[in-house]
Enzyme design. Sequence first.
Site, mmCIF file in Angstrom:
data_model
loop_
_atom_site.group_PDB
_atom_site.id
_atom_site.type_symbol
_atom_site.label_atom_id
_atom_site.label_comp_id
_atom_site.label_asym_id
_atom_site.label_seq_id
_atom_site.Cartn_x
_atom_site.Cartn_y
_atom_site.Cartn_z
ATOM 1 N N THR A 152 -10.958 6.424 11.067
ATOM 2 C CA THR A 152 -10.919 5.948 12.462
ATOM 3 C C THR A 152 -10.415 7.030 13.408
ATOM 4 O OG1 THR A 152 -8.864 4.884 11.860
ATOM 5 C CG2 THR A 152 -10.769 3.460 12.113
ATOM 6 N N ASP B 83 -13.797 14.961 -4.225
ATOM 7 C CA ASP B 83 -13.890 16.227 -4.963
ATOM 8 C C ASP B 83 -15.145 16.156 -5.816
ATOM 9 O OD1 ASP B 83 -13.201 18.685 -6.318
ATOM 10 O OD2 ASP B 83 -11.089 18.259 -5.888
ATOM 11 N N ILE B 84 -15.365 17.135 -6.680
ATOM 12 C CA ILE B 84 -16.548 17.055 -7.543
ATOM 13 C C ILE B 84 -16.369 15.871 -8.502
ATOM 14 C CG2 ILE B 84 -17.109 19.518 -7.344
ATOM 15 C CD1 ILE B 84 -15.921 19.899 -10.167
ATOM 16 N N ARG C 269 3.594 -1.109 10.326
ATOM 17 C CA ARG C 269 4.744 -1.178 11.232
ATOM 18 C C ARG C 269 5.081 -2.565 11.784
ATOM 19 N NH1 ARG C 269 2.499 3.980 14.157
ATOM 20 N NH2 ARG C 269 0.651 2.947 13.323
ATOM 21 N N GLN D 270 -2.353 2.607 17.119
ATOM 22 C CA GLN D 270 -3.636 1.986 16.785
ATOM 23 C C GLN D 270 -4.379 1.656 18.073
ATOM 24 O OE1 GLN D 270 -4.847 1.887 13.871
ATOM 25 N NE2 GLN D 270 -3.244 1.618 12.343
ATOM 26 N N LYS E 173 -7.476 8.365 -1.491
ATOM 27 C CA LYS E 173 -8.675 8.913 -0.825
ATOM 28 C C LYS E 173 -9.252 10.147 -1.526
ATOM 29 C CE LYS E 173 -7.670 7.177 3.845
ATOM 30 N NZ LYS E 173 -6.316 6.623 3.709
ATOM 31 N N ASP F 236 -3.575 4.311 -2.204
ATOM 32 C CA ASP F 236 -4.591 4.826 -1.270
ATOM 33 C C ASP F 236 -4.568 6.350 -1.274
ATOM 34 O OD1 ASP F 236 -6.398 5.051 0.806
ATOM 35 O OD2 ASP F 236 -4.939 4.572 2.368
ATOM 36 N N LYS G 239 0.847 -1.202 0.000
ATOM 37 C CA LYS G 239 0.000 0.000 0.000
ATOM 38 C C LYS G 239 0.875 1.242 0.000
ATOM 39 C CE LYS G 239 -2.128 2.062 3.526
ATOM 40 N NZ LYS G 239 -2.518 3.462 3.644
HETATM 41 O O1 C5P Z 1 1.648 0.707 10.674
HETATM 42 P P1 C5P Z 1 0.200 0.336 10.661
HETATM 43 O O2 C5P Z 1 -0.034 -1.152 10.555
HETATM 44 O O3 C5P Z 1 -0.585 0.970 11.788
HETATM 45 O O4 C5P Z 1 -0.314 0.959 9.290
HETATM 46 C C1 C5P Z 1 -1.664 0.939 8.924
HETATM 47 C C2 C5P Z 1 -1.845 1.639 7.622
HETATM 48 O O5 C5P Z 1 -3.240 1.734 7.379
HETATM 49 C C3 C5P Z 1 -1.316 3.060 7.588
HETATM 50 O O6 C5P Z 1 -0.916 3.329 6.244
HETATM 51 C C4 C5P Z 1 -2.506 3.887 7.962
HETATM 52 O O7 C5P Z 1 -2.470 5.184 7.420
HETATM 53 C C5 C5P Z 1 -3.636 3.091 7.320
HETATM 54 N N1 C5P Z 1 -4.950 3.285 7.915
HETATM 55 C C6 C5P Z 1 -5.220 3.055 9.254
HETATM 56 N N2 C5P Z 1 -6.473 3.254 9.750
HETATM 57 C C7 C5P Z 1 -7.431 3.656 8.937
HETATM 58 C C8 C5P Z 1 -7.204 3.875 7.586
HETATM 59 C C9 C5P Z 1 -5.917 3.681 7.104
HETATM 60 O O8 C5P Z 1 -4.340 2.665 10.003
HETATM 61 N N3 C5P Z 1 -8.646 3.798 9.415
#
Ligand code: C5P
Length: 235
Positions: A122, A63-64, A213, A192, A60, A58, A31
């Site tokens: 989130t 826009d119009i 990570r 997270q 996201k 990704d 990603k």
């Molecule tokens: O490092 P980690 O496993 O937390 O990465 C999660 C990936 O998913 C990151 O690129 C983060 O921006 C993305 N993401 C997220 N939560 C969301 C949407 C996207 O962690 N709700």
Amino acid sequence: MNPIYCALDTTDAQAALALARQLTGLVGGLKLGLEFFSANGPTGVRTVAAAGLPLFLDLKFHDIPNTVAGAMRGVVALAPAMTTVHASGGGEMMRAAVQSAGEAAVRAGVRRPDILAVTVLTSTGQAELPAVGVGGTVLDQVKRLAALAQGAGVDGIVCSPHEVEELRRLCGPGIKLVIPGIRPTWAAANDQKRVLGPAEAVAKGADILVIGRPITAAAEPAQAARRILDELEAV
Ligand code: C5P
């Protein structure tokens, strides 16, 4: 199919390519998000694509409809496997994204990327919803936007571990559910808050696991990816 997509959240295209090469055969794809794209653009995406893994771009879009349709043509030229739009951009915007991507894919002779809808980020907590004019709970809003997205013809939805079970029930088997916030028990949660193990997420209905990570910050990223894959295959 290997459901692991490794999130390469970096601005360094060469480092991303090196990691991509290490992870080949161990993850289903990679990603690349706004951090990478803002720094490196389409050239950076092509650099990482050289590793040969499917890409989830990704970006996201919100826009119009006409602008999103135009942006999709640029995305399709990079031939990613998946890309994202914000469901809150509305049904017309999502339909324009799907249609434009389809037309551009036919012209380019590539497979149309799956268009995924992002519902409520989130990072948006319950307390923030009234401030942006939304009543009800976060889950109500997620379900409302998921239904809108499905009606507009998107291929999948990005959702939190918290919502996957409910959305699988609501949307049925035909929609791809892509889940970040995945943490094996042996990895740090980092920032997270609501995490789920990889096998648990698949059991609840996830199709794709976005994992950053736990792999990228590991001393041996390839070993970490192998360990997650082994855990998934052991179920
Ligand atoms: O490092 P980690 O496993 O937390 O990465 C999660 C990936 O998913 C990151 O690129 C983060 O921006 C993305 N993401 C997220 N939560 C969301 C949407 C996207 O962690 N709700």
